[in-house]
Design a protein around this motif. Structure first.
Motif, short mmCIF file in Angstrom:
data_model
loop_
_atom_site.label_atom_id
_atom_site.label_comp_id
_atom_site.label_asym_id
_atom_site.label_seq_id
_atom_site.Cartn_x
_atom_site.Cartn_y
_atom_site.Cartn_z
N UNK A 36 -46.84 -42.85 -65.27
CA UNK A 36 -47.19 -42.15 -64.04
C UNK A 36 -46.22 -42.52 -62.92
N UNK A 37 -46.35 -41.83 -61.79
CA UNK A 37 -45.52 -42.18 -60.63
C UNK A 37 -45.76 -43.63 -60.21
N UNK A 38 -47.00 -44.07 -60.30
CA UNK A 38 -47.33 -45.45 -59.94
C UNK A 38 -46.65 -46.44 -60.87
N UNK A 39 -46.65 -46.13 -62.16
CA UNK A 39 -46.00 -47.00 -63.14
C UNK A 39 -44.50 -47.08 -62.86
N UNK A 40 -43.87 -45.94 -62.55
CA UNK A 40 -42.44 -45.95 -62.26
C UNK A 40 -42.12 -46.73 -60.99
N UNK A 41 -42.98 -46.58 -59.99
CA UNK A 41 -42.75 -47.30 -58.73
C UNK A 41 -42.83 -48.80 -58.95
N UNK A 42 -43.82 -49.25 -59.73
CA UNK A 42 -43.95 -50.67 -60.02
C UNK A 42 -42.75 -51.18 -60.80
N UNK A 43 -42.27 -50.35 -61.73
CA UNK A 43 -41.11 -50.75 -62.53
C UNK A 43 -39.88 -50.91 -61.65
N UNK A 44 -39.67 -49.99 -60.74
CA UNK A 44 -38.51 -50.07 -59.84
C UNK A 44 -38.59 -51.29 -58.94
N UNK A 45 -39.82 -51.66 -58.55
CA UNK A 45 -40.00 -52.80 -57.64
C UNK A 45 -39.67 -54.12 -58.32
N UNK A 47 -37.06 -54.70 -60.22
CA UNK A 47 -35.60 -54.90 -60.34
C UNK A 47 -35.14 -55.96 -59.35
N UNK A 48 -34.33 -56.90 -59.81
CA UNK A 48 -33.86 -57.99 -58.95
C UNK A 48 -32.34 -58.03 -58.85
N UNK A 49 -31.64 -57.97 -59.96
CA UNK A 49 -30.19 -58.17 -59.95
C UNK A 49 -29.40 -56.87 -60.05
N UNK A 50 -29.99 -55.82 -60.57
CA UNK A 50 -29.26 -54.58 -60.77
C UNK A 50 -28.40 -54.59 -62.02
N UNK A 51 -28.43 -55.66 -62.79
CA UNK A 51 -27.64 -55.75 -64.02
C UNK A 51 -28.21 -54.79 -65.06
N UNK A 52 -27.32 -54.11 -65.80
CA UNK A 52 -27.78 -53.20 -66.85
C UNK A 52 -27.27 -53.68 -68.20
N UNK A 147 -38.17 -42.97 -67.33
CA UNK A 147 -38.03 -44.13 -66.45
C UNK A 147 -39.34 -44.89 -66.42
N UNK A 148 -39.33 -46.12 -66.88
CA UNK A 148 -40.52 -46.96 -66.85
C UNK A 148 -40.11 -48.42 -67.01
N UNK A 149 -41.07 -49.30 -66.97
CA UNK A 149 -40.77 -50.72 -67.17
C UNK A 149 -40.61 -51.00 -68.66
N UNK A 150 -39.56 -51.72 -69.00
CA UNK A 150 -39.36 -52.15 -70.37
C UNK A 150 -39.74 -53.62 -70.52
#
Length: 234
Positions: A36-45, A47-52, A147-150
């Motif tokens: 959901x949008x909420x899940x994606x927002x939490x996943x984005x929050x 992120x700390x280093x931006x490393x991929x 897009x979600x948390x892995x």
């Protein structure tokens, strides 16, 4: 691809996970609906280093005209290429043939599998899988990306998981405790078994037990991505 060993002794119960019809007769996303949008927002929050980090297996294309499914071509690349001149003085054209079910990282559409002549969420296979393409539940349903948390659960901290091993819910929960993480609804569950590449055909690979499938269903896992075998929205 060689499929993992499944714990069939655990299939006698009546509580086998079933998402068919859960999101309606026209659904094409399956458990991706849990993102959901909420899940994606939490996943984005988070992120700390931006490393991929790429999770894809490396591919080196081969020359065209070899079938990767021939026994003598067991180590052929899933991508075959041919370069030809376009007729101009300096330009060349590249043609590619890509069989993504052979030795490559990929995500199947829900229409990839059928059960009792039906494709998710209950449509006749012959109406969905046609000579002109897939009419329902194809990869076009998530063409815009996922897009979600892995959450990585490493089951190979002491070496590759043994051949024919059935991964259980206990294995997942032990990995959670060891790593200080918790798998939640809408997550992409990345499982490291320590198995990469095609491997010998006579050695059975590890697999996910029905007990572990029930666990993923209870947790609301949106997609599972192991380093051995196919990845599907469960």
């Amino acid at each position: 691809m060689t499929k993992g060993t499944i714990d069939m002794a655990d299939t006698s119960g009546t509580d086998l996970p079933d998402n068919w019809g859960r999101w309606g007769a026209d659904d094409q996303l399956g458990t991706l609906n849990l993102i959901t949008d909420e899940v994606r927002a939490k996943a984005a929050a988070e992120a700390r280093t931006g490393q991929w980090v790429s999770l894809a297996q490396p591919i080196t294309p081969d020359a065209m005209f070899f079938s990767p499914f021939l026994p003598e071509m067991a180590h052929t690349s899933p991508v075959q290429q041919m370069v030809s001149h376009t007729g101009g003085p300096v330009a060349a054209d590249l043609s590619l043939i890509y069989n993504h079910h052979f030795k490559s990282t990929h995500l199947d559409a829900l229409a990839h599998w059928s059960t009792d002549g039906q494709v998710y969420p209950g449509r006749p296979t012959e109406e969905v899988v046609t000579p002109l393409g897939i009419t329902h539940a194809s990869t076009a349903a998530f063409a815009a990306g996922i897009v979600t948390r892995g959450v990585l659960l490493d089951l190979a901290v002491e070496g590759p998981v043994p051949p024919a091993y059935s991964v259980t819910s206990h294995d997942f929960e032990q990995a959670e405790k060891r790593q200080g993480v918790e798998v939640g609804s809408g997550d992409a569950l990345v499982v490291r078994l320590g198995w990469t590449g095609r491997g010998p055909e006579d050695i059975p690979t590890p697999g996910i037990s029905i007990d572990a499938v029930r666990w993923m269903h209870r947790r609301g896992v949106a997609i599972i991505a192991p380093d051995r075998g196919d990845a599907h929205p469960p």
